[in-house]
Write a protein that holds these residues in place. Structure first.
Motif, PDB file in Angstrom:
ATOM      1  N   ALA A  93      -7.529   0.066   1.246  1.00 32.68           N
ATOM      2  CA  ALA A  93      -6.677   0.601   0.477  1.00 32.68           C
ATOM      3  C   ALA A  93      -7.318   1.013  -0.641  1.00 32.68           C
ATOM      4  O   ALA A  93      -8.056   0.295  -1.405  1.00 32.68           O
ATOM      5  N   VAL A 131      -2.100   0.643  -4.573  1.00 28.85           N
ATOM      6  CA  VAL A 131      -1.743  -0.726  -4.460  1.00 28.85           C
ATOM      7  C   VAL A 131      -0.705  -1.306  -5.655  1.00 28.85           C
ATOM      8  O   VAL A 131      -1.410  -1.103  -6.604  1.00 28.85           O
ATOM      9  N   ASP A 165       1.116  -1.211   0.035  1.00 29.54           N
ATOM     10  CA  ASP A 165      -0.026   0.035   0.030  1.00 29.54           C
ATOM     11  C   ASP A 165       0.817   1.145  -0.031  1.00 29.54           C
ATOM     12  O   ASP A 165       1.485   1.694   0.948  1.00 29.54           O
TER      13      ASP A 165
END
Length: 85
Positions: free
Chosen positions: A55, A60, A24
């Motif tokens: 997230a 990501v 992340d």
């Protein structure tokens, strides 16, 4: 693991399989395990256990080799110490 970086704007990243290690980037490159989708967010779990977080998929990316090694080593150390994962 599906690659999520390098996608043009407006395209949704490919969803990784549950259990895939990802990073992340919005949380100082925190490594987590992909758990699933929660609305527009991806649910990630800390490698050594703990509370899941959400997230934005665009933040990501897949782990690189050294990040994977560190995460797997941390998980093994946690298990050897008897921590719940």
């Amino acid at each position: 693991m599906c690659a999520v970086d390098g996608l043009p704007n407006g395209h949704t990243p490919h969803t990784p399989a549950p259990g895939t290690l990802v990073v992340d980037t919005s949380r100082a490159d925190r490594v987590g395990e992909f758990r699933g989708i929660a609305g527009p967010y991806w649910s990630l779990r800390p490698v050594c256990g703990g509370q899941e977080w959400e997230a934005v998929p665009e933040d990501v990316r897949p782990v690189d080799r050294i990040e994977r090694l560190r995460a797997e080593n941390a998980r093994r150390n946690a298990r050897s110490e008897g921590r719940l994962l």
